[in-house]
Design a protein around this motif. Structure first.
Motif, PDB file in Angstrom:
ATOM      1  N   VAL A 263       0.833  -1.202   0.000  1.00 15.18           N
ATOM      2  CA  VAL A 263       0.000   0.000   0.000  1.00 15.18           C
ATOM      3  C   VAL A 263       0.874   1.260   0.000  1.00 15.18           C
ATOM      4  N   ILE A 264       1.935   1.252   0.798  1.00 16.38           N
ATOM      5  CA  ILE A 264       2.845   2.397   0.831  1.00 16.38           C
ATOM      6  C   ILE A 264       3.500   2.593  -0.526  1.00 16.38           C
ATOM      7  N   PHE A 265       3.893   1.497  -1.165  1.00 11.02           N
ATOM      8  CA  PHE A 265       4.494   1.589  -2.499  1.00 11.02           C
ATOM      9  C   PHE A 265       3.503   2.183  -3.501  1.00 11.02           C
ATOM     10  N   VAL A 266       2.252   1.745  -3.446  1.00  6.29           N
ATOM     11  CA  VAL A 266       1.229   2.267  -4.367  1.00  6.29           C
ATOM     12  C   VAL A 266       1.008   3.752  -4.128  1.00  6.29           C
ATOM     13  N   VAL A 267       0.981   4.178  -2.866  1.00  8.92           N
ATOM     14  CA  VAL A 267       0.770   5.593  -2.550  1.00  8.92           C
ATOM     15  C   VAL A 267       1.914   6.439  -3.110  1.00  8.92           C
ATOM     16  N   ILE A 268       3.152   6.004  -2.883  1.00 12.33           N
ATOM     17  CA  ILE A 268       4.302   6.772  -3.362  1.00 12.33           C
ATOM     18  C   ILE A 268       4.340   6.789  -4.896  1.00 12.33           C
ATOM     19  N   PHE A 269       4.097   5.639  -5.507  1.00 12.21           N
ATOM     20  CA  PHE A 269       4.146   5.552  -6.971  1.00 12.21           C
ATOM     21  C   PHE A 269       3.033   6.388  -7.606  1.00 12.21           C
ATOM     22  N   SER A 270       1.828   6.308  -7.051  1.00 11.26           N
ATOM     23  CA  SER A 270       0.711   7.084  -7.599  1.00 11.26           C
ATOM     24  C   SER A 270       0.920   8.581  -7.391  1.00 11.26           C
ATOM     25  N   PHE A 271       1.560   8.964  -6.280  1.00 12.06           N
ATOM     26  CA  PHE A 271       1.863  10.384  -6.057  1.00 12.06           C
ATOM     27  C   PHE A 271       2.843  10.893  -7.112  1.00 12.06           C
ATOM     28  N   SER A 272       3.830  10.045  -7.477  1.00 12.68           N
ATOM     29  CA  SER A 272       4.793  10.444  -8.509  1.00 12.68           C
ATOM     30  C   SER A 272       4.123  10.570  -9.875  1.00 12.68           C
ATOM     31  N   ILE A 273       3.271   9.604 -10.219  1.00 15.23           N
ATOM     32  CA  ILE A 273       2.578   9.666 -11.506  1.00 15.23           C
ATOM     33  C   ILE A 273       1.628  10.858 -11.557  1.00 15.23           C
ATOM     34  N   ALA A 274       0.925  11.091 -10.447  1.00 16.68           N
ATOM     35  CA  ALA A 274       0.034  12.248 -10.401  1.00 16.68           C
ATOM     36  C   ALA A 274       0.816  13.551 -10.544  1.00 16.68           C
ATOM     37  N   GLY A 275       2.039  13.574  -9.975  1.00 21.06           N
ATOM     38  CA  GLY A 275       2.872  14.763 -10.120  1.00 21.06           C
ATOM     39  C   GLY A 275       3.223  15.053 -11.568  1.00 21.06           C
ATOM     40  N   LEU A 276       3.452  14.000 -12.369  1.00 23.08           N
ATOM     41  CA  LEU A 276       3.751  14.201 -13.786  1.00 23.08           C
ATOM     42  C   LEU A 276       2.571  14.825 -14.520  1.00 23.08           C
ATOM     43  N   PHE A 277       1.368  14.322 -14.239  1.00 17.36           N
ATOM     44  CA  PHE A 277       0.184  14.873 -14.901  1.00 17.36           C
ATOM     45  C   PHE A 277      -0.121  16.277 -14.393  1.00 17.36           C
ATOM     46  N   MET A 278       0.050  16.485 -13.093  1.00 15.51           N
ATOM     47  CA  MET A 278      -0.222  17.814 -12.543  1.00 15.51           C
ATOM     48  C   MET A 278       0.785  18.851 -13.023  1.00 15.51           C
ATOM     49  N   SER A 279       1.986  18.401 -13.405  1.00  9.29           N
ATOM     50  CA  SER A 279       2.965  19.357 -13.935  1.00  9.29           C
ATOM     51  C   SER A 279       2.480  19.968 -15.252  1.00  9.29           C
ATOM     52  N   VAL A 280       1.701  19.201 -16.026  1.00  8.94           N
ATOM     53  CA  VAL A 280       1.113  19.752 -17.253  1.00  8.94           C
ATOM     54  C   VAL A 280       0.082  20.825 -16.899  1.00  8.94           C
ATOM     55  N   VAL A 281      -0.731  20.547 -15.873  1.00 11.80           N
ATOM     56  CA  VAL A 281      -1.719  21.535 -15.425  1.00 11.80           C
ATOM     57  C   VAL A 281      -1.009  22.776 -14.884  1.00 11.80           C
ATOM     58  N   GLU A 282       0.074  22.573 -14.140  1.00 15.70           N
ATOM     59  CA  GLU A 282       0.833  23.705 -13.604  1.00 15.70           C
ATOM     60  C   GLU A 282       1.415  24.552 -14.724  1.00 15.70           C
ATOM     61  N   MET A 283       1.900  23.895 -15.776  1.00 18.22           N
ATOM     62  CA  MET A 283       2.428  24.644 -16.920  1.00 18.22           C
ATOM     63  C   MET A 283       1.321  25.433 -17.607  1.00 18.22           C
ATOM     64  N   ALA A 284       0.133  24.863 -17.662  1.00 16.62           N
ATOM     65  CA  ALA A 284      -0.998  25.578 -18.253  1.00 16.62           C
ATOM     66  C   ALA A 284      -1.346  26.817 -17.432  1.00 16.62           C
TER      67      ALA A 284
END
Length: 347
Positions: A263-284
């Motif tokens: 569960v901890i691995f999934v949380v950390i991994f999903s936070f990293s993936i979400a950060g990649l997608f949110m970086s596009v929103v931040e750039m927008a």
């Protein structure tokens, strides 16, 4: 992935190009490695192993190869920033439309058009900005290597270690400043198509002239983006826990003794993936914000291309910021008047 595989293969090839020599050590009875030799008297087969010795040319080649990795990764990131900024800036200055109504328009998407334009006209700007970041990263790696050497030396002066830590922190902070400057310069390059230095200066002046609006939007935007990443990671972890808590993974051969680590691995991994997608929103967000500031500057304080809702929101942010500064100044003046009155009464 392809570039990473190529870089790793080239690094292994360079490292293995050194001279293989036998290591020298004391062969003591009843101690490794002599303890495990079949025939301790056979010096040809009973030794301390081999090592690879690299001459200065190979060492310089490895450093050059490492710098190539840093520069190339930063260049790819810079092209990505330019492409995204061009997409969002085009959308803003075309009144919220790309004009793609034909089949050719759907094939030649805005991302493809922006990527082609940025790589053809502004690859030099991306190379220059990425070079500055790569140089700082390279220096930080060298300093970290020297710090590791200092830690292994018992007689090293603590003042030297402290100075090395300060240098490492200053370099990290300078790198973050350069990355922030590059990001805003890339946005202005996408908006105006000018050179890197001019765009960086223009971005700084726009931010300073609209500091209240920029500050308010950045605070709200960063908070919402962080909450979004946190929500995605927590929901992913919760779903992973529900899946691992089912009978499939609590009984039989697939039984998981403790789902905590997964569960901890999934949380950390999903936070990293979400950060990649949110970086596009931040750039927008950053691109639309600087486009709005440039639009206001070009048209005498009244944006021409901004949608009514965006103009209303950013106008409220600027008004509230000015009101907060005015209230703070009035409170400071009131406190100063009270102190002066108290001092006068004391006299």
């Amino acid at each position: 992935l392809g570039f990473g595989a190529y870089w790793l293969a080239a690094a292994v090839y360079l490292f293995s190009s050194g001279d293989v020599t036998m290591q020298s050590c004391d062969l003591l009875d009843n101690y490794p490695p002599k303890k495990y030799c079949i025939d301790p008297a056979d010096t040809a087969n009973c030794h301390c192993g081999y090592k690879t010795e690299m001459n200065s040319n190979l060492q310089y080649m490895l450093l050059y190869h490492l710098f190539g990795l840093l520069w190339t990764t930063q260049f790819i990131q810079a092209i990505s920033y330019l492409t995204l900024a061009s997409v969002f800036a085009t959308y803003y200055f075309r009144g919220g439309s790309y004009g793609t109504t034909s089949i050719a328009g759907f094939i030649n998407t805005p991302v493809v058009q922006s990527f082609r334009k940025m790589t053809y006209f502004h690859a030099g700007s991306a190379a220059f900005g990425s070079f500055m970041v790569a140089v700082l990263q390279f220096i930080r790696i060298i300093v970290a290597y020297l710090m590791n050497k200092f830690k292994s030396m018992e007689d090293t002066n603590p003042l030297v270690k402290w100075a090395a830590c300060c240098v490492q922190y200053c370099l990290w902070y300078l790198q973050k400043v350069i990355e922030w400057l590059n990001r805003n310069a890339y946005i202005m390059i996408a908006i105006e198509g000018k050179s890197f230095c001019y765009s960086a200066w223009e971005a700084i002046m726009l931010i300073l002239n609209n500091i209240l609006t920029v500050g308010a939007v950045n605070i709200v935007g960063d908070t919402l983006l962080f909450l979004g990443k946190l929500s995605i990671s927590l929901i992913s972890g919760f779903l992973a826990f529900l899946m691992l808590d089912s009978s499939t993974y609590t009984e039989g051969d697939n039984k998981v003794s403790s789902p905590l680590f997964l569960v901890i691995f999934v949380v950390i991994f999903s936070f990293s993936i979400a950060g990649l997608f949110m970086s596009v929103v931040e750039m927008a967000i950053d691109t639309v914000l600087l486009s709005f500031c440039k639009d206001v500057k070009l048209h005498g304080g009244k944006p021409k291309y901004a949608p009514p809702l965006l103009e209303e929101v950013l106008g409220k942010a600027e008004t509230q910021g000015k009101a907060a500064l005015k209230a703070k100044a009035e409170k400071a003046a009131e406190n100063a008047a009270k102190k002066a009155e108290v001092a006068a009464n004391a006299v």
